[in-house]
Design an enzyme around this catalytic site. Structure first.
Site, mmCIF file in Angstrom:
data_model
loop_
_atom_site.group_PDB
_atom_site.id
_atom_site.type_symbol
_atom_site.label_atom_id
_atom_site.label_comp_id
_atom_site.label_asym_id
_atom_site.label_seq_id
_atom_site.Cartn_x
_atom_site.Cartn_y
_atom_site.Cartn_z
ATOM 1 N N LYS A 230 -10.665 -39.703 -6.476
ATOM 2 C CA LYS A 230 -10.101 -38.416 -6.886
ATOM 3 C C LYS A 230 -9.246 -38.595 -8.135
ATOM 4 C CE LYS A 230 -6.259 -36.858 -5.613
ATOM 5 N NZ LYS A 230 -4.867 -36.756 -6.176
ATOM 6 N N THR B 267 -0.537 -36.235 -7.299
ATOM 7 C CA THR B 267 -1.315 -36.746 -8.436
ATOM 8 C C THR B 267 -2.373 -35.702 -8.734
ATOM 9 O OG1 THR B 267 -0.923 -39.067 -7.895
ATOM 10 C CG2 THR B 267 -2.836 -38.575 -9.264
ATOM 11 N N LYS C 273 0.684 -41.169 -15.033
ATOM 12 C CA LYS C 273 0.050 -41.619 -13.788
ATOM 13 C C LYS C 273 -1.411 -41.969 -14.033
ATOM 14 C CE LYS C 273 -0.592 -42.476 -9.405
ATOM 15 N NZ LYS C 273 -0.263 -41.601 -8.281
#
Length: 288
Positions: free
Chosen positions: A240, A97, A172
């Protein structure tokens, strides 16, 4: 069956590589901590490589699942990176990711060198990786995707090409936006129900069958009510991911007030010492 390398054997990458080996693919693994790669080979076969370059040499597909943009650059274009060993016509599949920006950057480098690149972040968490039922969101060209889709199927129940390079990472980001809002809503509902003196487990069992139902409610409602957060997708990782989301929103001028607020709520959880707690620990800041 394909000759493949897998870079990164964390809680997601380790099980994904295991499914590749179980399906009969010839798997070479690399991990920054070599002992972990040796342990993986001892359990699942295949070979361990000392560097990403060594792992990528002679492979048809190289997969990666590492921490962030910088980690990804390190294993691809850094010293002894995989890109320096990849042959023409091979494919690099990135399950990290990361930002859409780094996906485009690496895709351009891959194109110049004559091999393909697919950004393919995943959803489903550690349980999805362990059970081989991840959802994979991909960006890239259709021909390259068609070559890797059957191999990705070793650990995915859904895998779809959503647009050019970067589209997987953007999808995502949408996934994480949805999760942030859902977990905060569920936390507030459980907190409210407790204050109202309700049987939380019974209420969640009922309302999960209606319009309020979600994966979060089905899989995290009970453990939230029990105050159990020592598992799953860590708050540090979610922050994050949300930092990537919010940076992209600044670029494309999207307005994400709830996401920005929940990101700060996760900062509160970190200040409680919950950086490694599951993301459902948003409830803890309401009950502190």
């Amino acid at each position: 069956m394909a000759k493949v390398a897998f870079l990164g054997l964390g809680v997601m990458g380790g099980p994904m590589a295991r499914h590749l080996a179980a399906k009969g693919h010839d798997v070479t693994v690399y991990n920054r901590t070599k002992a972990k790669a040796d342990e993986w080979v001892g359990a699942h076969g295949g070979k361990a490589a000392a560097t990403p370059r060594e792992a990528a040499e002679g492979q048809e597909i190289v997969f990666a699942c590492v921490g962030n943009d910088d980690d990804l650059r390190q294993v691809t274009t850094g010293p002894d990176g995989a890109f320096s060993a990849m042959g023409k016509g091979t494919v690099f599949v990135d399950h990290t990711t990361a930002s859409a920006e780094v996906a485009r950057e690496l895709a351009a480098a891959a194109e110049q060198a004559g091999f393909g690149f697919i950004d393919a972040p995943v959803s489903g968490g550690q349980a999805g990786a362990e059970n081989g039922v991840l959802t994979v969101m991909c960006g890239g060209d259709a021909e390259t995707f068609a070559r890797v889709e059957p191999v990705i199927g070793s650990y995915a129940r859904a895998c779809r090409l959503l647009g050019p390079v970067g589209a997987g990472q953007l999808a995502k980001m949408m996934n994480q936006i949805c999760i942030a809002g859902l977990v905060q809503g569920l936390s507030e509902a459980v907190h409210f129900g407790k204050r109202a003196g309700l049987d939380i487990e019974a209420v969640l069992d009922v309302i999960s069958k209606g319009a309020a139902g979600s994966w979060q409610m089905e899989n995290r409602g009970k453990t939230m009510n029990e105050g159990k957060f020592e598992f799953g997708f860590a708050v540090d990782w979610m922050r994050k991911d949300l930092s990537i989301v919010l940076a992209e929103a600044r670029r494309n001028k999207a307005r994400l007030p709830v996401t920005a607020l929940v990101d700060q709520f996760y900062a509160d959880v970190q200040s409680l010492g919950g950086g490694r707690w599951d993301t459902s620990s948003l409830l803890a800041r309401l009950e502190k």
